[in-house]
Design a protein around this motif. Structure first.
Motif, PDB file in Angstrom:
ATOM      1  N   PRO A 246     -20.318 -16.293  -6.071  1.00 51.33           N
ATOM      2  CA  PRO A 246     -20.716 -16.799  -4.751  1.00 51.33           C
ATOM      3  C   PRO A 246     -20.967 -15.661  -3.760  1.00 51.33           C
ATOM      4  O   PRO A 246     -20.075 -15.250  -3.029  1.00 51.33           O
ATOM      5  N   TYR A 247     -22.181 -15.159  -3.761  1.00 51.19           N
ATOM      6  CA  TYR A 247     -22.490 -13.982  -2.953  1.00 51.19           C
ATOM      7  C   TYR A 247     -22.423 -14.258  -1.454  1.00 51.19           C
ATOM      8  O   TYR A 247     -22.215 -13.339  -0.664  1.00 51.19           O
ATOM      9  N   MET A 248     -22.621 -15.504  -1.044  1.00 49.62           N
ATOM     10  CA  MET A 248     -22.534 -15.808   0.386  1.00 49.62           C
ATOM     11  C   MET A 248     -21.138 -15.528   0.914  1.00 49.62           C
ATOM     12  O   MET A 248     -20.972 -15.033   2.034  1.00 49.62           O
ATOM     13  N   ASN A 249     -20.133 -15.826   0.111  1.00 49.95           N
ATOM     14  CA  ASN A 249     -18.765 -15.534   0.502  1.00 49.95           C
ATOM     15  C   ASN A 249     -18.550 -14.037   0.638  1.00 49.95           C
ATOM     16  O   ASN A 249     -17.870 -13.568   1.555  1.00 49.95           O
ATOM     17  N   VAL A 250     -19.158 -13.255  -0.263  1.00 46.98           N
ATOM     18  CA  VAL A 250     -19.055 -11.800  -0.189  1.00 46.98           C
ATOM     19  C   VAL A 250     -19.725 -11.277   1.073  1.00 46.98           C
ATOM     20  O   VAL A 250     -19.208 -10.373   1.746  1.00 46.98           O
ATOM     21  N   ILE A 251     -20.878 -11.836   1.414  1.00 45.76           N
ATOM     22  CA  ILE A 251     -21.602 -11.412   2.613  1.00 45.76           C
ATOM     23  C   ILE A 251     -20.761 -11.647   3.862  1.00 45.76           C
ATOM     24  O   ILE A 251     -20.698 -10.800   4.767  1.00 45.76           O
ATOM     25  N   ILE A 252     -20.078 -12.797   3.917  1.00 44.35           N
ATOM     26  CA  ILE A 252     -19.224 -13.104   5.072  1.00 44.35           C
ATOM     27  C   ILE A 252     -18.075 -12.101   5.170  1.00 44.35           C
ATOM     28  O   ILE A 252     -17.770 -11.583   6.250  1.00 44.35           O
ATOM     29  N   VAL A 253     -17.434 -11.802   4.038  1.00 44.28           N
ATOM     30  CA  VAL A 253     -16.334 -10.832   4.026  1.00 44.28           C
ATOM     31  C   VAL A 253     -16.837  -9.458   4.451  1.00 44.28           C
ATOM     32  O   VAL A 253     -16.168  -8.748   5.215  1.00 44.28           O
ATOM     33  N   ILE A 254     -18.028  -9.079   3.980  1.00 40.01           N
ATOM     34  CA  ILE A 254     -18.608  -7.781   4.353  1.00 40.01           C
ATOM     35  C   ILE A 254     -18.863  -7.714   5.850  1.00 40.01           C
ATOM     36  O   ILE A 254     -18.517  -6.719   6.509  1.00 40.01           O
ATOM     37  N   MET A 255     -19.458  -8.763   6.416  1.00 36.92           N
ATOM     38  CA  MET A 255     -19.784  -8.762   7.845  1.00 36.92           C
ATOM     39  C   MET A 255     -18.517  -8.670   8.695  1.00 36.92           C
ATOM     40  O   MET A 255     -18.463  -7.918   9.673  1.00 36.92           O
ATOM     41  N   ILE A 256     -17.503  -9.453   8.330  1.00 35.74           N
ATOM     42  CA  ILE A 256     -16.249  -9.426   9.092  1.00 35.74           C
ATOM     43  C   ILE A 256     -15.592  -8.041   8.995  1.00 35.74           C
ATOM     44  O   ILE A 256     -15.168  -7.467   9.997  1.00 35.74           O
ATOM     45  N   GLY A 257     -15.530  -7.509   7.786  1.00 31.88           N
ATOM     46  CA  GLY A 257     -14.911  -6.201   7.601  1.00 31.88           C
ATOM     47  C   GLY A 257     -15.680  -5.095   8.298  1.00 31.88           C
ATOM     48  O   GLY A 257     -15.084  -4.202   8.912  1.00 31.88           O
ATOM     49  N   LEU A 258     -17.006  -5.141   8.206  1.00 34.41           N
ATOM     50  CA  LEU A 258     -17.839  -4.111   8.831  1.00 34.41           C
ATOM     51  C   LEU A 258     -17.656  -4.097  10.339  1.00 34.41           C
ATOM     52  O   LEU A 258     -17.464  -3.035  10.947  1.00 34.41           O
ATOM     53  N   VAL A 259     -17.684  -5.260  10.952  1.00 34.98           N
ATOM     54  CA  VAL A 259     -17.517  -5.347  12.412  1.00 34.98           C
ATOM     55  C   VAL A 259     -16.095  -4.977  12.810  1.00 34.98           C
ATOM     56  O   VAL A 259     -15.880  -4.195  13.755  1.00 34.98           O
ATOM     57  N   LEU A 260     -15.122  -5.522  12.095  1.00 30.27           N
ATOM     58  CA  LEU A 260     -13.709  -5.298  12.448  1.00 30.27           C
ATOM     59  C   LEU A 260     -13.335  -3.822  12.383  1.00 30.27           C
ATOM     60  O   LEU A 260     -12.813  -3.259  13.358  1.00 30.27           O
ATOM     61  N   TYR A 261     -13.607  -3.176  11.260  1.00 33.04           N
ATOM     62  CA  TYR A 261     -13.190  -1.782  11.086  1.00 33.04           C
ATOM     63  C   TYR A 261     -14.031  -0.827  11.927  1.00 33.04           C
ATOM     64  O   TYR A 261     -13.516   0.193  12.399  1.00 33.04           O
ATOM     65  N   SER A 262     -15.308  -1.132  12.110  1.00 39.92           N
ATOM     66  CA  SER A 262     -16.157  -0.272  12.941  1.00 39.92           C
ATOM     67  C   SER A 262     -15.719  -0.319  14.392  1.00 39.92           C
ATOM     68  O   SER A 262     -15.580   0.721  15.050  1.00 39.92           O
ATOM     69  N   VAL A 263     -15.487  -1.523  14.906  1.00 44.62           N
ATOM     70  CA  VAL A 263     -15.043  -1.671  16.299  1.00 44.62           C
ATOM     71  C   VAL A 263     -13.667  -1.040  16.477  1.00 44.62           C
ATOM     72  O   VAL A 263     -13.411  -0.345  17.471  1.00 44.62           O
ATOM     73  N   MET A 264     -12.774  -1.250  15.515  1.00 49.48           N
ATOM     74  CA  MET A 264     -11.437  -0.664  15.602  1.00 49.48           C
ATOM     75  C   MET A 264     -11.517   0.857  15.632  1.00 49.48           C
ATOM     76  O   MET A 264     -10.863   1.508  16.455  1.00 49.48           O
ATOM     77  N   GLY A 265     -12.337   1.436  14.759  1.00 52.77           N
ATOM     78  CA  GLY A 265     -12.485   2.881  14.743  1.00 52.77           C
ATOM     79  C   GLY A 265     -13.091   3.425  16.020  1.00 52.77           C
ATOM     80  O   GLY A 265     -12.639   4.454  16.541  1.00 52.77           O
ATOM     81  N   MET A 266     -14.110   2.745  16.542  1.00 54.10           N
ATOM     82  CA  MET A 266     -14.744   3.193  17.787  1.00 54.10           C
ATOM     83  C   MET A 266     -13.785   3.133  18.959  1.00 54.10           C
ATOM     84  O   MET A 266     -13.722   4.061  19.777  1.00 54.10           O
ATOM     85  N   LEU A 267     -13.014   2.045  19.052  1.00 52.66           N
ATOM     86  CA  LEU A 267     -12.086   1.898  20.173  1.00 52.66           C
ATOM     87  C   LEU A 267     -11.000   2.955  20.128  1.00 52.66           C
ATOM     88  O   LEU A 267     -10.655   3.563  21.148  1.00 52.66           O
ATOM     89  N   ILE A 268     -10.453   3.181  18.948  1.00 47.49           N
ATOM     90  CA  ILE A 268      -9.394   4.183  18.808  1.00 47.49           C
ATOM     91  C   ILE A 268      -9.923   5.573  19.121  1.00 47.49           C
ATOM     92  O   ILE A 268      -9.289   6.357  19.844  1.00 47.49           O
ATOM     93  N   PHE A 269     -11.102   5.888  18.601  1.00 48.52           N
ATOM     94  CA  PHE A 269     -11.685   7.207  18.833  1.00 48.52           C
ATOM     95  C   PHE A 269     -12.019   7.415  20.311  1.00 48.52           C
ATOM     96  O   PHE A 269     -11.823   8.499  20.863  1.00 48.52           O
ATOM     97  N   THR A 270     -12.514   6.371  20.964  1.00 46.29           N
ATOM     98  CA  THR A 270     -12.891   6.470  22.377  1.00 46.29           C
ATOM     99  C   THR A 270     -11.674   6.623  23.268  1.00 46.29           C
ATOM    100  O   THR A 270     -11.715   7.330  24.293  1.00 46.29           O
ATOM    101  N   LYS A 271     -10.569   5.970  22.911  1.00 43.11           N
ATOM    102  CA  LYS A 271      -9.371   6.007  23.735  1.00 43.11           C
ATOM    103  C   LYS A 271      -8.617   7.335  23.643  1.00 43.11           C
ATOM    104  O   LYS A 271      -7.773   7.637  24.492  1.00 43.11           O
ATOM    105  N   ARG A 272      -8.926   8.119  22.624  1.00 44.77           N
ATOM    106  CA  ARG A 272      -8.247   9.401  22.472  1.00 44.77           C
ATOM    107  C   ARG A 272      -8.605  10.342  23.626  1.00 44.77           C
ATOM    108  O   ARG A 272      -9.776  10.459  24.000  1.00 44.77           O
ATOM    109  N   ASP A 273      -7.591  11.016  24.146  1.00 49.72           N
ATOM    110  CA  ASP A 273      -7.837  11.971  25.233  1.00 49.72           C
ATOM    111  C   ASP A 273      -8.552  13.215  24.713  1.00 49.72           C
ATOM    112  O   ASP A 273      -9.339  13.840  25.406  1.00 49.72           O
ATOM    113  N   THR A 274      -8.218  13.588  23.473  1.00 47.77           N
ATOM    114  CA  THR A 274      -8.837  14.769  22.897  1.00 47.77           C
ATOM    115  C   THR A 274      -9.519  14.374  21.592  1.00 47.77           C
ATOM    116  O   THR A 274      -9.137  13.411  20.939  1.00 47.77           O
ATOM    117  N   ILE A 275     -10.560  15.126  21.194  1.00 45.70           N
ATOM    118  CA  ILE A 275     -11.224  14.864  19.941  1.00 45.70           C
ATOM    119  C   ILE A 275     -11.014  16.023  18.981  1.00 45.70           C
ATOM    120  O   ILE A 275     -11.420  15.980  17.861  1.00 45.70           O
TER     121      ILE A 275
END
Length: 275
Positions: A246-275
């Protein structure tokens, strides 16, 4: 600049070489008729014993198609480890080399630094799967006419596409985890344990316990159990049934994971005082 650094990163070439040699050797061993006969005897002698390691998920026989052989080997968790480790090491070297300090960027645009590494992880994963494809193909040649032949090129490419994206999302998650810890040891340990889907096993135990306590949840768990909808779980399940899946189920998992981890990484990286 990220692509330039990618091709200058030694860990890329080291892991690619190890992967090609490993899968070439595994393909040669798994398709060896004598080893298959020994494997059948072991299975008959001990039906309940499970084999743990970076080997084929399914039993390999003379009737196995190349698609099934390739899917069984590449979904074993080995490439997941390589992708996770690469994402962590690549991000670590970016910081240690002083590359980030030389970038002139505003606080709001710091998120672009994290996003720009995602195509690199995708390219690395794609190269790993292509290299594995060539290695497994060469390793399975010469076993006899028609043996381990490609039955459906479209199915093979479709499987590779979904696996590459799933592995890329896993790599993004490890990059985000590195940004949280700013340490390589913890993320690499989680990469190893995660590739073995230990978190999925723990979740499944909790879900089974909940169902035993609340039988009314059985129907819900059979459809929406979290342990069945993890990135690593989908990688393993896709390797077991690369054609009828069932590839549609895989697509949904991919979309959720891609958005979740990308947004989480961006927020954490942006909030850091130093890079």
């Amino acid at each position: 600049m990220n692509f330039y650094r990618f091709f200058k990163t030694r860990v890329f070439y080291i892991t690619l070489l190890i992967t090609v040699l490993t899968f070439g050797l595994l393909a040669r061993l798994e398709t060896d008729p004598s080893s298959q006969d020994r494997g059948e005897q072991v299975v008959q002698e001990n039906q309940e014993e499970e084999h743990v390691g970076i080997v084929a998920n399914e039993e390999i026989t003379e009737q196995t198609s190349f698609e099934d052989l390739y899917a069984s080997l590449t979904s074993s968790g080995y490439i997941l480890i390589m992708v996770g480790v690469f994402a962590i090491v690549y991000t670590e070297e970016e910081r240690k080399s002083g590359f980030l300090k030389n970038l002139l960027t505003t606080h709001k645009k710091k998120k672009n630094i994290f996003i720009s590494k995602i195509p690199v992880v995708f390219l690395y994963t794609l190269i790993m799967f292509v290299g594995s494809l060539l290695a497994i193909r060469l390793g399975s040649l010469g076993r006899g006419p028609g043996m381990y032949a490609i039955q459906s090129f479209c199915s093979l490419m479709r499987f590779m596409l979904f696996e590459v994206i799933l592995h890329t999302v896993f790599g993004i998650a490890m990059m985000a985890l590195y940004e949280i810890t700013r340490n390589t040891i913890i993320p690499i340990m989680i990469t190893i344990f995660g590739s073995a889907n230990l978190h999925g096993m723990l979740l499944n135990m909790v879900e089974v316990k909940l169902v035993s306590m609340r039988p009314a949840l059985r129907g819900f768990m059979e459809k929406y159990a979290l342990s069945r909808n993890l990135i690593v779980t989908k990688v393993n399940m896709l390797g077991e049934a690369p054609v009828d899946f069932p590839y549609m189920n895989v697509i949904i998992v991919i979309m959720i994971g891609l958005v979740l981890y990308s947004v989480m990484g961006m927020l954490i990286f942006t909030k850091r005082d130093t890079i």
